[in-house]
Design an enzyme around this catalytic site. Sequence first.
Site, PDB file in Angstrom:
ATOM      1  N   HIS A  14      -1.004  -3.963   9.681  1.00  0.00           N
ATOM      2  CA  HIS A  14      -0.198  -3.124   8.769  1.00  0.00           C
ATOM      3  C   HIS A  14       0.878  -2.437   9.591  1.00  0.00           C
ATOM      4  O   HIS A  14       0.684  -1.338  10.111  1.00  0.00           O
ATOM      5  CB  HIS A  14      -1.115  -2.118   8.065  1.00  0.00           C
ATOM      6  CG  HIS A  14      -0.438  -1.296   7.017  1.00  0.00           C
ATOM      7  ND1 HIS A  14      -1.137  -0.712   5.966  1.00  0.00           N
ATOM      8  CD2 HIS A  14       0.849  -0.925   6.837  1.00  0.00           C
ATOM      9  CE1 HIS A  14      -0.297  -0.031   5.207  1.00  0.00           C
ATOM     10  NE2 HIS A  14       0.924  -0.139   5.724  1.00  0.00           N
ATOM     11  N   HIS A  16       5.234  -2.093   9.286  1.00  0.00           N
ATOM     12  CA  HIS A  16       6.527  -2.450   8.685  1.00  0.00           C
ATOM     13  C   HIS A  16       7.495  -2.561   9.845  1.00  0.00           C
ATOM     14  O   HIS A  16       7.723  -1.553  10.548  1.00  0.00           O
ATOM     15  CB  HIS A  16       6.982  -1.356   7.712  1.00  0.00           C
ATOM     16  CG  HIS A  16       5.980  -1.108   6.618  1.00  0.00           C
ATOM     17  ND1 HIS A  16       6.113  -1.643   5.361  1.00  0.00           N
ATOM     18  CD2 HIS A  16       4.818  -0.396   6.610  1.00  0.00           C
ATOM     19  CE1 HIS A  16       5.086  -1.262   4.613  1.00  0.00           C
ATOM     20  NE2 HIS A  16       4.278  -0.510   5.349  1.00  0.00           N
ATOM     21  N   HIS A 194      -0.075  -2.602  -0.907  1.00  0.00           N
ATOM     22  CA  HIS A 194      -0.353  -1.184  -0.687  1.00  0.00           C
ATOM     23  C   HIS A 194      -0.965  -0.644  -1.989  1.00  0.00           C
ATOM     24  O   HIS A 194      -0.391  -0.848  -3.079  1.00  0.00           O
ATOM     25  CB  HIS A 194       0.933  -0.411  -0.420  1.00  0.00           C
ATOM     26  CG  HIS A 194       1.495  -0.582   0.959  1.00  0.00           C
ATOM     27  ND1 HIS A 194       1.767  -1.789   1.514  1.00  0.00           N
ATOM     28  CD2 HIS A 194       1.836   0.359   1.900  1.00  0.00           C
ATOM     29  CE1 HIS A 194       2.257  -1.617   2.731  1.00  0.00           C
ATOM     30  NE2 HIS A 194       2.316  -0.325   2.994  1.00  0.00           N
ATOM     31  N   GLU A 197      -2.926   4.687  -1.483  1.00  0.00           N
ATOM     32  CA  GLU A 197      -2.387   5.566  -0.424  1.00  0.00           C
ATOM     33  C   GLU A 197      -2.144   6.921  -1.096  1.00  0.00           C
ATOM     34  O   GLU A 197      -2.831   7.889  -0.808  1.00  0.00           O
ATOM     35  CB  GLU A 197      -1.082   4.977   0.133  1.00  0.00           C
ATOM     36  CG  GLU A 197      -0.409   5.838   1.196  1.00  0.00           C
ATOM     37  CD  GLU A 197       0.957   5.278   1.648  1.00  0.00           C
ATOM     38  OE1 GLU A 197       1.544   4.442   0.937  1.00  0.00           O
ATOM     39  OE2 GLU A 197       1.430   5.700   2.730  1.00  0.00           O
ATOM     40  N   ASP A 275       1.452   1.382  10.680  1.00  0.00           N
ATOM     41  CA  ASP A 275       2.321   1.559   9.501  1.00  0.00           C
ATOM     42  C   ASP A 275       3.799   1.590   9.911  1.00  0.00           C
ATOM     43  O   ASP A 275       4.481   0.564   9.826  1.00  0.00           O
ATOM     44  CB  ASP A 275       1.925   2.809   8.714  1.00  0.00           C
ATOM     45  CG  ASP A 275       2.304   2.759   7.240  1.00  0.00           C
ATOM     46  OD1 ASP A 275       2.795   1.711   6.789  1.00  0.00           O
ATOM     47  OD2 ASP A 275       2.092   3.768   6.539  1.00  0.00           O
ATOM     48  N   ASP A 276       4.293   2.756  10.324  1.00  0.00           N
ATOM     49  CA  ASP A 276       5.696   2.915  10.731  1.00  0.00           C
ATOM     50  C   ASP A 276       5.707   3.716  12.035  1.00  0.00           C
ATOM     51  O   ASP A 276       5.987   4.921  12.032  1.00  0.00           O
ATOM     52  CB  ASP A 276       6.477   3.662   9.639  1.00  0.00           C
ATOM     53  CG  ASP A 276       6.434   2.900   8.324  1.00  0.00           C
ATOM     54  OD1 ASP A 276       7.148   1.902   8.200  1.00  0.00           O
ATOM     55  OD2 ASP A 276       5.645   3.305   7.444  1.00  0.00           O
TER      56      ASP A 276
HETATM   57  N1  ADE Z   1       7.054   1.305   3.458  1.00  0.00           N
HETATM   58  C1  ADE Z   1       6.975   1.651   4.746  1.00  0.00           C
HETATM   59  N2  ADE Z   1       5.899   2.414   4.960  1.00  0.00           N
HETATM   60  C2  ADE Z   1       5.264   2.549   3.773  1.00  0.00           C
HETATM   61  C3  ADE Z   1       4.089   3.200   3.340  1.00  0.00           C
HETATM   62  N3  ADE Z   1       3.330   3.915   4.165  1.00  0.00           N
HETATM   63  N4  ADE Z   1       3.756   3.135   2.042  1.00  0.00           N
HETATM   64  C4  ADE Z   1       4.532   2.444   1.196  1.00  0.00           C
HETATM   65  N5  ADE Z   1       5.634   1.810   1.548  1.00  0.00           N
HETATM   66  C5  ADE Z   1       6.005   1.855   2.831  1.00  0.00           C
HETATM   67 ZN    ZN Z   2       2.620   0.586   4.892  1.00  0.00          ZN
END
Ligand code: ADE
Ligand code: ZN
Length: 331
Positions: A14, A16, A194, A197, A275-276
């Site tokens: 996971h 991006h 997703h 969350e 994630d990011d």
């Molecule tokens: N795009 C990038 N990070 C995300 C996240 N945590 N939830 C949904 N979309 C995303």
């Molecule tokens: Zn994500």
Amino acid sequence: MRSPLPTLPKAELHIHIEGSLEPEMMIDLAQRNRITLPYESVEAVRAAYQFENLQSFLDLYYAGAQVLQTEQDFYDLTWAYLQKCAAQRVCHTEIFFDPQTHTDRGIPFEVVHGGISQALKDGKNQLGISSGLILCFLRHLSAEAAMATLEQALPYRDSIIAVGLDSSELGHPPVKFQSVFDRARAEGFLTVAHAGEEGPPDYIWQAIRLLKVARIDHGVRCVEDPALVDYLVDHQIPLTVCPLSNVKLCVFQSMADHNLKQLMDLGLCVTVNSDDPAYFGGYVEENYTAIAAALALTPKDLRQLAQNSFKASFLSSAEQQPYLDALATAL
Ligand code: ADE
Ligand code: ZN
């Protein structure tokens, strides 16, 4: 004792790729592409990363992605991430990309795909890191736009293993994309989404029943529905959990409040992911380290999480086995 974590083989499921855009690269690419950013320095970019929820993050994340213009930019972004993987013993990674973030501002699909996939090939040949590419649809946009994006991806289907669903969750339930996912599966793509969350457990049910996902991205709100937990455990549907993200986006108030250990104790197949990473303060290793410290995870827990990362991946059983063998005797 030094942490054993860096030596454990791990997979990331996971991430991006646009979320691995570090402030330094954002500033460099803005200069290279003559784009004006609302920030004067790397420190100013970092200082802006205070989020109260998913949407407040997404607003900055989509703005930051504007500096990505050329195939070389997408290559450099992906290559920098793969070097982090090499440094943290992430041996396999399944990467999300958001084509609509780029095609909607005039960057052709093949430019985005070309740069990312060339870096992934080089990552395999030069760093020994295997990978999969997952095309995510932006759920705040229409199902028709998602279908058009799927059609653009068909010529590249051999290099894209799955489709996913990301962006603003609340108000955009999985059912909105049922026909797009039906078509994607008919075209041979695996599916993930997703869900859970910020959204309710019902969105997780929809992702399973309507989108027929192989994994749930995040999924931490599943604990609110015991029947859903039973289902996820019985079918061992993995959750790709992202601890630093969850705290930065206020899904949990602090790392000590995170439910990852509870999820593991319930028998769920939990994995740890970034994630990011450029926005949330760390890559895979920093996520493991933060959650291990906050929840007093044992070496056995860490091994379980690393094993789960391979079992939940789209690698074949034969490809997973050497990593599982190595983990069986690690720690
Ligand atoms: N795009 C990038 N990070 C995300 C996240 N945590 N939830 C949904 N979309 C995303
Ligand atoms: Zn994500």
